[in-house]
Write a protein that holds these residues in place. Structure first.
Motif, PDB file in Angstrom:
ATOM      1  N   ASN A  48       0.838  -1.200   0.000  1.00  0.00           N
ATOM      2  CA  ASN A  48       0.000   0.000   0.000  1.00  0.00           C
ATOM      3  C   ASN A  48       0.871   1.247   0.000  1.00  0.00           C
ATOM      4  OD1 ASN A  48       0.821  -0.758   2.556  1.00  0.00           O
ATOM      5  ND2 ASN A  48      -0.934   0.131   3.596  1.00  0.00           N
ATOM      6  N   SER A  72      -3.192  -1.339  -2.727  1.00  0.00           N
ATOM      7  CA  SER A  72      -4.149  -0.352  -2.242  1.00  0.00           C
ATOM      8  C   SER A  72      -3.435   0.974  -2.110  1.00  0.00           C
ATOM      9  CB  SER A  72      -4.739  -0.778  -0.889  1.00  0.00           C
ATOM     10  OG  SER A  72      -3.718  -0.867   0.083  1.00  0.00           O
ATOM     11  N   THR A  77      -3.590   4.191   5.442  1.00  0.00           N
ATOM     12  CA  THR A  77      -3.518   2.738   5.527  1.00  0.00           C
ATOM     13  C   THR A  77      -2.195   2.313   6.140  1.00  0.00           C
ATOM     14  OG1 THR A  77      -2.518   2.392   3.354  1.00  0.00           O
ATOM     15  CG2 THR A  77      -4.909   2.583   3.436  1.00  0.00           C
TER      16      THR A  77
END
Length: 407
Positions: A48, A72, A77
């Motif tokens: 991510n 992602s 995150t």
């Protein structure tokens, strides 16, 4: 020995780990080939927001196992986002078992795959956690927060509850889908969220000896990582019926300290101590109210001399504050006191042998169990905050952009 058929997934959560991700994937692939030569083997990289060549290094690494990349966005995150993505991909693939390997480890061995997989070869939901030896100046969040607090609340001593090299069978993965996820579980709180929930639900937790663990030093994360770990842990604690008594069997003696050790960078340590000192000065009155046990700590060059005698009572203060509705203040004040405990601990272990340090940590955990039990803390009946942010640490962790906490 684990069932040698079916689908086995090894997941590697990563962000900016180009230097080591290829070696971890290679070790995972070799271990899968040895342990499951006739099985359907998959290595999943979940990343991510990497800004380096993490994905390219992984995709260009030759593996016999199938390679999958789950990506992602990076904003808001963290590690937990990657772990949840791996879990969902494993379930979609029909995995019989899932193993997690940290991407920044330099000592990953193929034999870890078989050892972790064997530990979850059960019909009942099972979590395997690692047990390994670490540099005496590392594993601080484990030694001084996660391990003693879990022992005090759930009555179970787990040496490495946030170790990263985990394994789960499918029954565990299905059970974990139903657990509430605080924001911090999408960050560094993921490991303790898994372990604490397993203990809360009385699930099978197996410790797997893996030898030595060598990885990039986590010390520059000493302000943000424990805050996230404590946030997830306290959320699970508040969903627990009551403080549980230890089982009848005495906990196994710890064997967590490695003979080789390397002190942390003194410049980084100095900057962290400066941040903590400013935080404690700004919140002095509230810290004294919530943590009366800290009043017994003598001054030290880094702030407070938080000894192994004081620390169990400080942890009990924290749980009492959380149970009393002061979740965020207890969490964030405890981070500051924890840094003082770490720096005091390093002074305490100067000249001690590995066994002596292990014994000191065992006594600290046992003292925490007693201190919490003696308080008669009533859990349940409250919920933690709906959102996670840096709260009280905002403005106190910006000495160096290299390790400041993102909002």
């Amino acid at each position: 020995m684990a069932n040698r058929s079916g689908v086995t997934v090894v997941g590697i959560p990563a962000r900016d780990e180009a230097r080591t991700v290829g070696a971890v994937a290679t070790a995972a692939d070799a271990g899968l080939h040895l342990a499951f030569p006739g099985g359907a083997n998959v290595v999943v990289l979940a990343e991510n927001g990497s800004t380096d060549d993490t994905v390219r290094r992984f995709t260009e690494t030759p593996l016999r196992s199938r390679k999958v990349v789950a990506r992602s966005g990076g904003e808001g995150t963290g590690k937990g986002t990657n772990v949840f993505a791996i879990v969902e991909r494993a379930l979609d693939l029909g995995a019989d078992r899932l193993l997690l390997l940290d991407a920044d480890v330099r000592s990953t061995e193929p034999r870890w795959i078989s050892a972790l997989a064997d530990a979850v070869d059960h019909d009942e939901p099972t979590l395997a956690v690692p047990s390994y030896r670490r540099n005496r100046f590392e594993a601080n969040t484990t030694n001084h927060l996660a391990s003693p607090l879990l022992a005090a609340v759930f009555g179970v001593h787990v040496q490495q509850p946030i170790g990263g090299e985990f394994a789960f069978n499918r029954a565990f993965l299905e059970r974990a889908r139903a657990w509430p996820r605080p924001d911090s579980a999408y960050l560094y709180g993921i490991d303790v969220w898994l372990t604490a929930n397993a203990l809360r639900e009385h699930l099978r937790v197996v410790e797997v000896p893996l030898g030595r663990k060598l990885h990039n030093s986590p010390f520059p994360k000493i302000l943000r990582l424990p805050q996230q770990v404590l946030d997830s842990l306290f959320h699970v604690v508040l969903r627990t019926d009551a403080v549980r008594s230890p089982g009848p069997a005495a906990p196994a003696a710890r064997a967590a300290v490695d003979g080789a050790s390397a002190p942390q960078d003194p410049a980084v340590v100095s900057r962290v101590a400066e941040c903590v000192a400013r935080y404690l000065e700004a919140h002095r009155g509230d810290v004294r109210r919530l943590f009366p046990s800290a009043a017994a700590a003598a001054p030290a060059p880094w702030g407070l001399r938080m000894t192994g005698e004081h620390w169990p009572h400080v942890l009990a203060d924290a749980l009492a504050a959380v149970a009393g509705g002061r979740f965020e203040a207890a969490r964030d004040h405890l981070v500051a006191l924890y840094v003082n405990r770490v720096l005091t601990f390093w002074e305490e272990i100067d000249g001690l042998g590995d066994d002596e340090i292990d014994g000191l940590l065992d006594r600290q955990a046992a003292g925490t169990v007693r201190a919490v039990r003696d308080r008669g803390i009533a859990l349940g009946g409250r919920t933690g905050p709906g959102r996670f942010d840096v709260r009280h640490w905002a403005g106190y962790n910006d000495v160096s952009p290299a390790w400041s906490v993102p909002a």
